[in-house]
Design a protein around this motif. Structure first.
Motif, short mmCIF file in Angstrom:
data_model
loop_
_atom_site.label_atom_id
_atom_site.label_comp_id
_atom_site.label_asym_id
_atom_site.label_seq_id
_atom_site.Cartn_x
_atom_site.Cartn_y
_atom_site.Cartn_z
N MET A 140 0.85 -1.21 0.00
CA MET A 140 0.00 0.00 0.00
C MET A 140 0.88 1.25 0.00
SD MET A 140 -3.39 -0.49 0.24
CE MET A 140 -4.27 0.53 1.42
N LEU A 151 -0.02 4.22 -1.40
CA LEU A 151 -0.83 5.43 -1.25
C LEU A 151 -0.99 5.80 0.22
CD1 LEU A 151 -2.76 7.47 -2.66
CD2 LEU A 151 -4.58 5.86 -2.19
N LYS A 152 -1.22 4.77 1.03
CA LYS A 152 -1.47 5.00 2.45
C LYS A 152 -0.31 5.73 3.11
CE LYS A 152 -2.27 2.18 6.51
NZ LYS A 152 -2.40 0.80 6.98
N LEU A 174 0.00 9.38 1.87
CA LEU A 174 -0.95 10.29 2.51
C LEU A 174 -0.54 10.57 3.94
CD1 LEU A 174 -4.28 8.74 1.24
CD2 LEU A 174 -3.33 10.92 0.59
N LEU A 175 -0.12 9.50 4.62
CA LEU A 175 0.21 9.63 6.03
C LEU A 175 1.38 10.60 6.23
CD1 LEU A 175 -0.89 8.36 8.57
CD2 LEU A 175 0.95 6.71 8.48
N LYS A 224 2.28 13.02 4.43
CA LYS A 224 2.00 14.41 4.07
C LYS A 224 1.08 15.08 5.07
CE LYS A 224 3.42 14.54 -0.51
NZ LYS A 224 4.26 15.60 -0.98
N SER A 225 0.50 14.32 5.99
CA SER A 225 -0.34 14.97 6.99
C SER A 225 -0.17 14.26 8.33
CB SER A 225 -1.79 15.02 6.53
OG SER A 225 -2.58 14.11 7.17
N LYS A 232 -4.18 2.97 15.20
CA LYS A 232 -2.95 2.60 14.51
C LYS A 232 -3.14 2.85 13.01
CE LYS A 232 -1.56 1.20 18.49
NZ LYS A 232 -2.70 1.68 19.24
N PRO A 233 -2.10 3.12 12.23
CA PRO A 233 -0.70 3.17 12.60
C PRO A 233 -0.33 4.42 13.42
CG PRO A 233 -0.96 3.79 10.31
CD PRO A 233 -2.30 3.37 10.79
#
Lengths: 309, 144
Positions: free
Chosen positions: B1, B3-4, B7-8, B10-11, B79-80
């Motif tokens: 994964m 994408l996950k 995204l994580l 970046k924010s 989580k994560p």
């Protein structure tokens, strides 16, 4: 049929209002950053924030009422989606039905109501404090907003249809061109400020004080629903204000959109200025401000509107 | 994964726990939010509730009382979740090692993803540490 679905889901329905709302919220964050001499987040920040939440774990606090805890963000979001579809279709495509002003008013109460219910169902004491504050704040601002809505209704010749309010403004010039219109606009901007939990009225979600208050126990996708509904409200509430009071008509479609976005940016700018020059109010002061300052102003506005000013 | 993780990183929403620190590191963390350093431009935000957090930032040497709280917080977080130890105290217990209120090192209580030593670490060091964390998340996808 396909056209109608497209109207509801893409433009000017859900996708459009989510996109514009996210950009509006980004603008508010960016302006806040610039006011504080910071650089601020990139333009896609809100999309990433929301998308990220859907990959996180959703936790259920022990002792929570499960159904209400899960249902309230979803009902919250669906009410906001409905209201943005109605408003955007009315503004951009002139689709309206009898009594839609009342429907919108009811639908706008649902997000706050279910935020409160969700907070109460989580059984967290800080969420409880947040819910109590939100309830008190709701009593204050809904009251004031109804007066400004009454002004718009009187101005449109006692009609509770968005189309009539629009037609009246197209024929006679926007409501803001009159004394009562200016008062109503002022009241509704404060209403939007309180509804969106922006700073002078953000005591329900006070991060430094009660740790995000009403949404404290929400995590993952459920928090994501709250975030999406807040972003969409960032579009719908200014749109409601614009279509009630500052509906400026132009012949060409391009010019219409240009005018809409100019006014939208202006409203976001005004709200972020109010946010950045004010500290958070105490709940008592907020109630006093709405009831004893803005409500008499609203009554004055109604009297002026009845006199035709 | 992929994408996950993208995204994580970046924010990252940061929850700040002061586990018995002398407040110096806390002040330096707040400095990261000021105009000079402004970590909001990377999408990093301080959040009020642990339920919203992606990163648990810990300052201060763990004592017996705060260790209990830390454990609860770690279990309450979705989580994560990544743990960052800011300052020399959570990294190595500093001069408090072996004193009576101390329980054990931080990484014996919860897994730590990034250590940012210093007394206190400069804001640049904290930002560098978070950048290291972001690189680590992006390269090592086996963490869960």
């Amino acid at each position: 049929m396909a056209k109608i679905i497209l109207q509801y889901l893409v433009f000017p329905g859900v996708a459009f209002s989510f996109f514009i709302g996210a950009m509006g919220f980004w603008l508010e964050r960016k302006l806040t950053a610039r006011f504080q001499y910071r650089i601020g987040p990139p333009w896609y920040q809100n999309f990433i924030d929301v998308a990220k939440l859907f990959f996180k774990e959703a936790l259920m606090p022990r002792g929570a009422t499960k159904t209400i805890f899960i249902a309230s963000p979803i009902i919250n979001l669906s009410a906001v989606i409905l209201v943005s579809i109605i408003l955007a279709n009315n503004y951009f495509l002139n689709i309206s039905f009898v009594g839609d002003v009342i429907v919108i008013l009811y639908l706008l109460i649902i997000p706050s109501l279910f935020t409160i219910l969700g907070a109460l169902s989580s059984k967290n004491p800080l969420a409880l404090v947040g819910a109590a504050r939100e309830t008190k704040l709701m009593l204050a601002y809904e009251f004031v907003f109804i007066t400004s809505l009454i002004i718009a209704i009187i101005k449109s010749g006692n009609s509770i249809m968005m189309a009539d309010i629009t037609t009246m403004q197209v024929l006679n010039g926007p409501n803001i061109a009159s004394a009562s219109g200016i008062i109503a606009l002022l009241l509704s901007i404060f209403y939007a400020q309180a509804k969106l939990c922006i700073v002078p009225f953000d005591m329900a979600e006070a991060e430094q004080e009660i740790m995000a208050g009403t949404v404290i126990e929400y995590s993952g996708p459920l928090l994501g629903f709250y975030k999406i509904s807040k972003l969409m409200l960032y579009f719908s509430l200014p749109l409601f204000i614009i279509s009630l009071f500052i509906r400026i008509h132009a012949e060409s479609a391009f010019l219409r959109y240009l005018i809409f976005f100019a006014i939208y940016l202006l409203i976001i700018f005004i709200m972020s200025v109010i946010k950045n020059i004010n500290p958070r109010m105490r709940i008592k002061d907020a109630l006093g401000f709405f009831w004893f300052r803005l409500f008499p102003l609203g009554i004055l506005g109604i009297i002026l509107a009845l006199l035709g000013l | 994964m992929k994408l996950k993780e993208k995204l994580l990183t970046k924010s990252l929403w940061v929850y700040h726990l002061s586990a018995g620190s002398c407040n110096n590191c806390d002040i330096e963390i707040l400095d990261c939010l000021t105009p000079r350093f402004d970590i909001e431009r990377f999408g990093i935000q301080l959040v009020g509730s642990i339920r919203h957090a992606d990163v648990l930032l810990i300052t201060g040497a763990m004592n017996k009382k705060s260790a209990k709280i830390l454990k609860t917080l770690y279990e309450q977080a979705p989580k994560p979740l990544f743990v960052a130890a800011v300052g020399i105290c959570p990294c190595s217990q500093n001069l408090f090692k072996g004193s009576y209120p101390m329980l054990s090192a931080l990484d014996e209580i919860v897994p730590v993803n990034v250590y940012i030593p210093g007394c206190p670490p400069r804001p640049e060091a904290i930002i560098a540490g978070l950048a290291k964390l972001i690189n680590k998340i992006n390269t090592d996808r086996r963490h869960k």
